[in-house]
Scaffold this motif. Structure first.
Motif, short mmCIF file in Angstrom:
data_model
loop_
_atom_site.label_atom_id
_atom_site.label_comp_id
_atom_site.label_asym_id
_atom_site.label_seq_id
_atom_site.Cartn_x
_atom_site.Cartn_y
_atom_site.Cartn_z
N MET A 1 21.23 26.69 -38.62
CA MET A 1 21.54 27.54 -37.49
C MET A 1 20.27 28.25 -37.06
SD MET A 1 24.40 30.47 -37.35
CE MET A 1 23.75 32.09 -37.07
N THR A 2 20.05 28.30 -35.76
CA THR A 2 18.91 29.01 -35.22
C THR A 2 19.42 30.19 -34.43
OG1 THR A 2 17.61 27.02 -35.09
CG2 THR A 2 16.92 28.82 -33.69
N SER A 3 18.81 31.32 -34.61
CA SER A 3 19.20 32.52 -33.88
C SER A 3 18.28 32.67 -32.68
CB SER A 3 19.07 33.74 -34.79
OG SER A 3 19.18 34.92 -34.05
N LEU A 4 18.87 32.70 -31.51
CA LEU A 4 18.15 33.00 -30.29
C LEU A 4 18.81 34.22 -29.70
CD1 LEU A 4 17.83 29.44 -28.72
CD2 LEU A 4 16.08 30.73 -29.94
N ASP A 5 18.14 35.34 -29.77
CA ASP A 5 18.69 36.61 -29.32
C ASP A 5 17.77 37.16 -28.23
OD1 ASP A 5 19.85 39.15 -29.14
OD2 ASP A 5 18.63 39.91 -30.79
N THR A 6 18.28 37.27 -27.01
CA THR A 6 17.42 37.71 -25.93
C THR A 6 18.01 38.90 -25.20
OG1 THR A 6 16.66 35.48 -25.56
CG2 THR A 6 16.27 37.01 -23.79
N ASP A 7 17.15 39.82 -24.90
CA ASP A 7 17.45 40.97 -24.07
C ASP A 7 16.09 41.44 -23.58
OD1 ASP A 7 17.48 43.85 -23.51
OD2 ASP A 7 19.56 43.78 -24.18
N GLU A 8 15.96 41.73 -22.30
CA GLU A 8 14.63 42.08 -21.79
C GLU A 8 14.05 43.29 -22.50
OE1 GLU A 8 14.46 44.34 -17.82
OE2 GLU A 8 16.23 43.07 -17.67
N HIS A 9 14.88 44.10 -23.14
CA HIS A 9 14.38 45.27 -23.84
C HIS A 9 14.07 44.97 -25.31
CE1 HIS A 9 15.19 47.60 -20.30
NE2 HIS A 9 16.42 47.16 -20.30
N THR A 10 14.82 44.05 -25.91
CA THR A 10 14.61 43.78 -27.33
C THR A 10 13.81 42.52 -27.59
OG1 THR A 10 16.71 42.62 -27.55
CG2 THR A 10 16.71 44.99 -28.01
N GLY A 11 13.94 41.50 -26.78
CA GLY A 11 13.13 40.32 -26.92
C GLY A 11 13.89 39.08 -27.33
N VAL A 12 13.14 38.10 -27.85
CA VAL A 12 13.69 36.82 -28.30
C VAL A 12 13.36 36.66 -29.77
CG1 VAL A 12 13.59 34.31 -28.02
CG2 VAL A 12 13.30 35.79 -26.01
N THR A 13 14.37 36.39 -30.59
CA THR A 13 14.16 36.14 -32.01
C THR A 13 14.49 34.68 -32.28
OG1 THR A 13 14.75 38.41 -32.58
CG2 THR A 13 14.88 36.77 -34.35
N ILE A 14 13.59 34.01 -32.99
CA ILE A 14 13.76 32.60 -33.33
C ILE A 14 13.70 32.48 -34.84
CG2 ILE A 14 12.84 30.27 -33.02
CD1 ILE A 14 11.29 31.65 -30.56
N ARG A 15 14.73 31.89 -35.44
CA ARG A 15 14.75 31.67 -36.88
C ARG A 15 14.72 30.17 -37.14
NH1 ARG A 15 15.33 36.39 -39.36
NH2 ARG A 15 16.51 38.02 -38.34
N CYS A 16 14.04 29.79 -38.18
CA CYS A 16 13.89 28.39 -38.54
C CYS A 16 15.23 27.77 -38.94
CB CYS A 16 12.88 28.27 -39.68
SG CYS A 16 12.61 26.57 -40.22
N HIS A 17 15.50 26.58 -38.45
CA HIS A 17 16.71 25.84 -38.78
C HIS A 17 16.78 25.55 -40.29
CE1 HIS A 17 19.12 22.12 -39.17
NE2 HIS A 17 19.82 22.62 -38.17
N ASP A 18 15.63 25.25 -40.90
CA ASP A 18 15.59 24.87 -42.31
C ASP A 18 15.55 26.05 -43.27
OD1 ASP A 18 15.57 22.28 -41.46
OD2 ASP A 18 13.46 21.91 -41.92
N ASN A 19 15.04 27.20 -42.82
CA ASN A 19 14.90 28.36 -43.70
C ASN A 19 15.03 29.63 -42.85
OD1 ASN A 19 14.10 30.44 -45.39
ND2 ASN A 19 12.32 29.37 -46.21
N LEU A 20 16.14 30.29 -42.93
CA LEU A 20 16.41 31.46 -42.09
C LEU A 20 15.52 32.66 -42.42
CD1 LEU A 20 20.30 31.31 -41.79
CD2 LEU A 20 18.57 30.54 -40.15
N ALA A 21 14.76 32.58 -43.51
CA ALA A 21 13.82 33.65 -43.85
C ALA A 21 12.50 33.51 -43.09
CB ALA A 21 13.54 33.67 -45.35
#
Length: 149
Positions: A1-21
Motif C-alpha cells: 500500500m502506498t500513501s498519497l496524502d495531499t493538501d496544499e497546506h500539508t503536502g504530499v506524502t509517499i510511502r514505499c510499497h515494499d517497506n512502509l518505513a
C-alpha cells in the motif's frame, strides 16, 4: 500500500510499497508566481532522516509532475533508467521499471551541490505502475500549482 496524502497546506506524502518505513514528503509550498514554487522535501528510512527546506521548482513542461505523468503513461514498462532534476540540482529523481508492474523512484536530496560541506541523501520508493503513478503525478501537480488536472 502506498500513501498519497495531499493538501496544499500539508503536502504530499509517499510511502514505499515494499517497506512502509521508507518515504518522503513534499511540504510547505510557497508560490512566487505562476511559474515558480518553493517547497521542502523530507526523506526518511530506518537510520535516515534528511530535509531540504528550499527546493525551487520551475513549473514548466519539464517539471516533476510532468516527469511522473510520463512514467504513469508508460505503465507497460520501459528499459533502463529515466531521470529528472531541479534546475539547481538539489532534488533529483530517477526511475526504473521492474517486472510485476512496479516503478522504483530514487529520490536524491543534494542541497548546496557545489558548496563546501555539501551532503546528499537518497532513498527509493516502489509504487505500482499505472494508476498509483498517475495518482502521484496528479497529487504532485496539485501540490505545485494548486490546480487539479
Amino acid at each position: 500500500m502506498t500513501s498519497l496524502d495531499t493538501d496544499e497546506h500539508t503536502g504530499v506524502t509517499i510511502r514505499c510499497h515494499d517497506n512502509l518505513a521508507v518515504g518522503l514528503r513534499l511540504s510547505e509550498r510557497q508560490l512566487f508566481d505562476e511559474d515558480c514554487a518553493q517547497y521542502a522535501v523530507e526523506v526518511w528510512a530506518p537510520g535516515l532522516r534528511a530535509r531540504v527546506d528550499e527546493v525551487v521548482a520551475w513549473i514548466w513542461d519539464a517539471d516533476l509532475a510532468s516527469f511522473l505523468a510520463e512514467l504513469a503513461a508508460d505503465y507497460p514498462g520501459w528499459e533502463g533508467e529515466r531521470a529528472w532534476q531541479t534546475y539547481d540540482k538539489d532534488l533529483a529523481v530517477s526511475a526504473v521499471f521492474r517486472s510485476g508492474g512496479h516503478v522504483g523512484l530514487t529520490w536524491t536530496l543534494r542541497p548546496w551541490p557545489k558548496g563546501t560541506g555539501g551532503w546528499s541523501a537518497s532513498l527509493t520508493t516502489w509504487l505500482e505502475a499505472g494508476e498509483q503513478m498517475a495518482s502521484l503525478a496528479s497529487e504532485v501537480r496539485y501540490f505545485l500549482t494548486g490546480e487539479q488536472q
